[in-house]
Design an enzyme around this catalytic site. Structure first.
Site, PDB file in Angstrom:
ATOM      1  N   HIS A 165       4.620   8.221  -2.515  1.00  0.00           N
ATOM      2  CA  HIS A 165       3.446   9.097  -2.358  1.00  0.00           C
ATOM      3  C   HIS A 165       2.828   9.492  -3.699  1.00  0.00           C
ATOM      4  O   HIS A 165       1.879  10.284  -3.725  1.00  0.00           O
ATOM      5  CB  HIS A 165       3.742  10.344  -1.511  1.00  0.00           C
ATOM      6  CG  HIS A 165       3.859  10.026  -0.039  1.00  0.00           C
ATOM      7  ND1 HIS A 165       3.754  10.979   0.939  1.00  0.00           N
ATOM      8  CD2 HIS A 165       4.042   8.845   0.609  1.00  0.00           C
ATOM      9  CE1 HIS A 165       3.893  10.405   2.130  1.00  0.00           C
ATOM     10  NE2 HIS A 165       4.078   9.106   1.942  1.00  0.00           N
ATOM     11  N   GLU A 193      -0.108   6.682  10.390  1.00  0.00           N
ATOM     12  CA  GLU A 193       1.322   7.044  10.303  1.00  0.00           C
ATOM     13  C   GLU A 193       1.499   8.287   9.452  1.00  0.00           C
ATOM     14  O   GLU A 193       2.314   9.161   9.762  1.00  0.00           O
ATOM     15  CB  GLU A 193       2.123   5.876   9.711  1.00  0.00           C
ATOM     16  CG  GLU A 193       3.633   6.044   9.801  1.00  0.00           C
ATOM     17  CD  GLU A 193       4.275   6.790   8.630  1.00  0.00           C
ATOM     18  OE1 GLU A 193       5.466   7.111   8.729  1.00  0.00           O
ATOM     19  OE2 GLU A 193       3.598   7.082   7.621  1.00  0.00           O
TER      20      GLU A 193
HETATM   21 CO    CO Z   1       4.374   7.636   3.534  1.00  0.00          CO
HETATM   22 ZN    ZN Z   2       5.327   4.950   5.102  1.00  0.00          ZN
END
Ligand code: CO
Ligand code: ZN
Length: 335
Positions: free
Chosen positions: A305, A196
């Site tokens: 992140h 993803e």
């Molecule tokens: Co992400």
């Molecule tokens: Zn994600």
């Protein structure tokens, strides 16, 4: 729940190398689903048969996490790298990373840094404790990948860890499978997708294969509730965010309204999400073959992140509740 998420986030799984995460998830759910398979790309697809097979529902949570990839090994044994997915250079300063799930390294930058906005991956390196190129190459080859090396911690009622994007979503799907008391309304495919973070690639092939009528992603979103955050009407702890838009999708309004109605009827707190930055597997499901009715339940997350992503435990529980209500609903207004 916390224990499951701890095992999920502490398992190595950068984009393209989701095997260990997949085997962990398979072990959790294989006794509780009617069919389970891995497709060519590596997506794990588990079916819970519905009371009615006239429609197919696909749920998607991605197994992969952002990471680094070795591009060059220097004479002195330092590893040069580039990113796999959205990794900010400044999040890497002083960070420890794990190559191949086993080799720990420390990250620093060349020379003196005057302006952090100018920091680039190619001015940085990983030190794995090797003193020569030969010694480094015994452990790391060009193309080997690394993730942040961090453990999960509970901070107040909040979880802090790397990889909550999107192992938290994987946990929501796993717990929903375990907690479903009756058959879902329609045949429901729980899909744990790959890649993803590098362009929602696993969702392309899995949604083609399944050809769903309805697609619902479960993934992290961002919040606007920290000091001087970019404006966003999502906060941690105020409930799952029902997606309206991100860069991959405009959500089907009937599906959005169904989610809102079910949240209100069942007194599940919720928020509405418009995400300006980043896309999700939602858009891939919507555009698969001749199209699908697509939407998403987003888990609010801070510091997404980074090595220390943060989510709220009550948001997780409420995401499971909302998803379960959807799967057992009559999908009113959709068909
Ligand atoms: Co992400
Ligand atoms: Zn994600």
């Amino acid at each position: 729940m916390k224990e499951l998420i701890k095992r999920l986030v502490e398992t190595f799984g950068p984009s393209g190398d989701e095997l260990a995460v997949r085997e962990l998830i398979r072990g959790e759910i294989e006794d509780q689903v009617d069919q389970i398979e891995v497709d060519t790309m590596g997506n794990l697809i588990a079916l819970k048969k519905g009371q009615d097979d006239s429609n197919k529902v696909m749920l998607a949570a991605h197994m992969d996490e952002i990471g680094l990839i070795a591009t060059h090994i220097e004479e002195e044994g330092f590893i040069r790298f580039s990113n796999v997915g959205g990794v900010s250079p400044y999040n890497l300063l002083g960070e420890r990373v794990l190559f191949n799930g086993e080799t720990i390294g420390v990250i620093d930058k060349e020379g003196k840094l005057d302006d952090i906005s100018k920091l680039k991956h190619d001015k940085m390196y990983v030190d794995i404790g090797a003193t020569t190129q030969e010694e480094a190459e015994e452990k790391i080859k060009i193309g080997d990948t690394a993730t942040y090396y961090r453990q999960l911690d509970l901070v107040g009622n909040r979880l802090v860890a790397k990889g909550l994007d999107d192992r938290a979503g994987c946990a929501v799907l796993i717990e929903t499978i375990k907690q479903l008391t009756e058959q879902p309304t329609f045949d429901t495919y729980f899909v744990f997708t790959v890649q993803e973070e590098v362009g929602t690639r696993g969702a392309i092939t899995s949604s083609y294969g399944i050809n769903p009528d309805v697609g619902i992603a479960v993934d992290l979103t961002l919040t606007g509730d920290t000091p001087e955050a970019k404006r966003m009407a999502v906060s941690l702890g105020e409930g799952p965010a029902i997606k309206v838009k991100d860069r991959s999708v405009l959500v089907n309004p009937q599906l959005k309204n169904l989610m809102i109605d079910l949240a209100e009827e069942n007194e599940i707190p919720y928020q509405l999400e418009v995400l300006d930055r980043g896309g999700t597997d939602t858009g891939r499901m919507q555009l698969s073959r001749e199209g699908a009715i697509a939407g998403a339940i987003s888990i609010p997350g801070r510091y997404v992140h980074s090595p220390s992503e943060m989510i709220d435990l009550t948001d997780l529980e409420n995401s499971i509740k909302l998803l379960s209500e959807i799967l057992q609903s009559d999908y009113q207004g959709l068909f």
